[in-house]
Scaffold this active site. Structure first.
Site, PDB file in Angstrom:
ATOM      1  N   TYR A 119      -7.872  -2.230  -5.298  1.00  0.00           N
ATOM      2  CA  TYR A 119      -8.075  -0.821  -5.648  1.00  0.00           C
ATOM      3  C   TYR A 119      -6.751  -0.204  -6.081  1.00  0.00           C
ATOM      4  O   TYR A 119      -5.714  -0.428  -5.456  1.00  0.00           O
ATOM      5  CB  TYR A 119      -8.616  -0.043  -4.445  1.00  0.00           C
ATOM      6  N   GLU A 207      -8.664   6.076 -11.960  1.00  0.00           N
ATOM      7  CA  GLU A 207      -9.080   5.202 -10.863  1.00  0.00           C
ATOM      8  C   GLU A 207      -9.530   3.849 -11.399  1.00  0.00           C
ATOM      9  O   GLU A 207     -10.422   3.776 -12.247  1.00  0.00           O
ATOM     10  CB  GLU A 207     -10.220   5.857 -10.079  1.00  0.00           C
TER      11      GLU A 207
END
Ligand code: ADP
Ligand code: MG
Length: 398
Positions: A119, A207
Site C-alpha cells: 500500500y 492512492e
C-alpha cells in the site's frame, strides 16, 4: 475532483511511473481489439467507476455468486465475455453505498504476475502541514481494516517541501515496504516521481493500492486513485478535461455552475443557509430534533437573487425532500434578496412541501414583507431552535 483509474495511470505514466499496458473501452464491441493489442496470456477487466473496493464489489443485476468488478481473464474470448457481462450493470462496493454505480467503461489491462501487494498513498498531512507518504506492507486489501487492527503496520513519512523526496526518505520508505533488489532500485525513481506528480498537478490524494512487487522482482502501480484540489483546478485545464460528470451527483453539478457550496445527503429536510458554520449548526439541530438533513448548502455571503433561486430549485428538485428550512442570518447577505429568490423559485417550480423560514439581520423587515405579500404558504420562525422544531413537526404532519 476525481478521475478514473485508467486516466490516473496515463497521467502517472507521463512521470515515468511503471504501469501495465491497457485500453479503456466504452462498449463490448471494443473488447476484442483491446485485448488483442495486449501481449496476454493474462488480462484483467476492470470496472471504471469513481469508487474503490471494485474487486470485492457485486453487480446488482447478476447473481450473488457472479464475479466482482475486477476480473482476471485467460483469453481474448474470456475478456469479451466478461466485458459483455459487466458493461451497463450496476456495481455495488463498500464505497458506492447501496445504490451502486453504473459501469459505463472498462479498462482492459495486461495481467501482472504478483509476488507481493503493498500500500502506498500520498496526501496532505494537515497536522504537520506537509505532503506525506503513507505506506504499508499490507496492501491490496482494506487499508481501513489494517489501520484499525494493526496500525503499527502503517508508516507515515512527511516530506520537507524545500528538499523534496531525499535519498534518506527513499531509504525509509523502501525499508518500511521491505523492498529489496530490483524493487528497491525501482523505488528510487518511483517515490520522487509520484511526489512530483502529486505536487505538479495539485492532487489532494494519490492512492496506490496495491503497489506490487512482480514475480520478476520489479515494482508496478496496479491500482491508482487520484483526487485533485478543486481550488487549484483553474491551473490545470488538462485535468479538468478528464472530468466525468456521469460519476457525479447531478444536483452537485448544477450547484457548482452557480458556485454554490452544496453537498447532497440522505435525509429529507432540505436546507438553505448562509455561512458554512450556520449551515453545520442547522444540520446539527435538525438531527437533534430527530430528522436528517437532505443537503448541506451554503449560499454564501453576497449571493444574488439568481443564485438563491438556483439553490432553491436544486433543493426542491430532490425527491427525498419532504420539507425545507431556510435559515438566514443577514450580514452581508440581505434578507430581502433571499426572500425574492425564494419567491421567484417557487413561482417557477411550485412548492409541494412545507417551508419554514427564519430570517434575521440586514433588511429582515423587507424580507419578511416580501414573503408575506407573496401569498406563499411560509411558516415563519423566530430563531434557529424554533425553526428546526417547526420543520420537523411539519414533515411529520402534526
Ligand atoms: P479495487 O481496489 O477497486 O478493488 P484494484 O485495481 O485494486 O481494484 O484490483 C483489485 C485486485 O485485483 C488487486 O488487489 C489485484 O490483486 C488484482 N488486480 C488488479 N489489477 C490487476 C492486474 N493488472 N493484474 C493482476 N491482478 C490485478
Ligand atoms: Mg485497489
Amino acid at each position: 475532483m476525481n478521475i478514473h483509474e485508467h486516466q490516473a495511470k496515463a497521467l502517472l505514466k507521463e512521470y515515468g511511473v511503471p504501469v501495465a499496458g491497457g485500453v479503456a473501452i466504452f462498449s463490448a464491441d471494443e473488447a476484442e481489439a483491446a485485448a488483442n493489442s495486449l501481449p496476454g496470456p493474462l488480462y484483467v477487466v476492470k470496472s471504471q467507476i469513481h469508487a474503490g473496493g471494485r474487486g470485492k464489489g457485486k453487480f446488482k443485476e447478476l447473481s450473488a455468486d457472479a464475479k466482482g468488478g475486477v476480473r482476471l481473464a485467460k483469453s481474448v474470448a474470456d475478456v469479451v465475455a466478461n466485458a459483455r457481462e459487466m458493461l451497463g450493470n450496476t456495481l455495488v462496493t463498500k464505497q458506492t453505498g447501496p445504490a451502486g454505480k453504473q459501469v459505463n467503461r472498462l479498462y482492459i489491462e495486461d495481467g501482472a504476475d504478483i509476488a507481493r501487494e503493498l500500500y502506498l498513498s500520498i496526501l496532505v498531512d494537515r497536522t504537520v502541514g506537509r505532503v506525506a507518504f503513507v505506506v504499508s506492507t499490507e496492501g491490496g486489501m482494506d487499508i481501513e481494516a489494517v489501520a484499525e487492527h494493526s496500525p503499527e503496520k502503517i508508516v507515515t513519512l512527511a516530506i520537507d517541501p524545500d528538499t523534496g523526496v531525499t535519498a534518506a526518505d527513499i531509504d525509509k520508505l523502501a525499508a518500511a515496504l521491505k523492498l529489496e533488489g530490483d524493487a528497491k532500485a525501482d523505488s528510487q525513481q518511483l517515490f520522487p516521481a509520484l511526489y512530483k506528480a502529486f505536487c505538479d498537478k495539485d492532487m489532494s490524494l494519490l492512492e496506490v493500492n496495491p503497489l506490487i512487487v512482480m514475480a520478476d522482482g520489479h515494482l508496478r502501480v496496479l491500482d491508482a486513485k487520484v483526487s485533485f484540489d478543486n481550488n487549484a483546478l483553474f491551473r490545470h485545464p488538462d485535468v479538468v478535461a478528464l472530468r466525468d460528470t456521469s460519476e457525479e451527483d447531478a444536483k452537485e453539478i448544477e450547484a457548482s455552475k452557480f458556485d454554490l457550496a452544496y453537498v447532497a445527503l440522505d435525509g429529507n429536510i432540505g436546507c438553505m443557509v448562509n455561512g458554512a458554520g450556520l449551515a453545520m449548526a442547522t444540520m446539527d439541530i435538525i438531527k437533534l430534533y430527530g430528522e436528517e438533513p437532505a443537503n448541506f448548502l451554503d449560499v454564501g455571503g453576497g449571493a444574488s437573487k439568481e443564485k438563491v433561486t438556483a439553490a432553491f430549485k436544486i433543493i426542491t428538485a430532490d425527491p427525498n425532500v419532504k420539507g425545507i428550512l431556510v435559515n438566514i442570518f443577514g450580514g452581508i447577505m440581505r434578507c430581502d434578496i433571499i426572500a425574492e429568490g425564494v419567491v421567484a423559485a417557487v413561482k417557477e417550480v411550485g412548492l409541494k412541501v412545507p417551508l419554514v423560514v427564519r430570517l434575521e439581520g440586514t433588511n429582515v423587515k423587507e424580507g419578511k414583507a416580501i414573503l408575506r405579500d407573496s401569498g406563499l404558504n411560509v411558516i415563519p420562525a423566530d430563531d434557529l431552535d424554533d425553526a428546526a422544531q417547526k420543520i420537523v413537526k411539519a414533515i411529520k404532519g402534526q
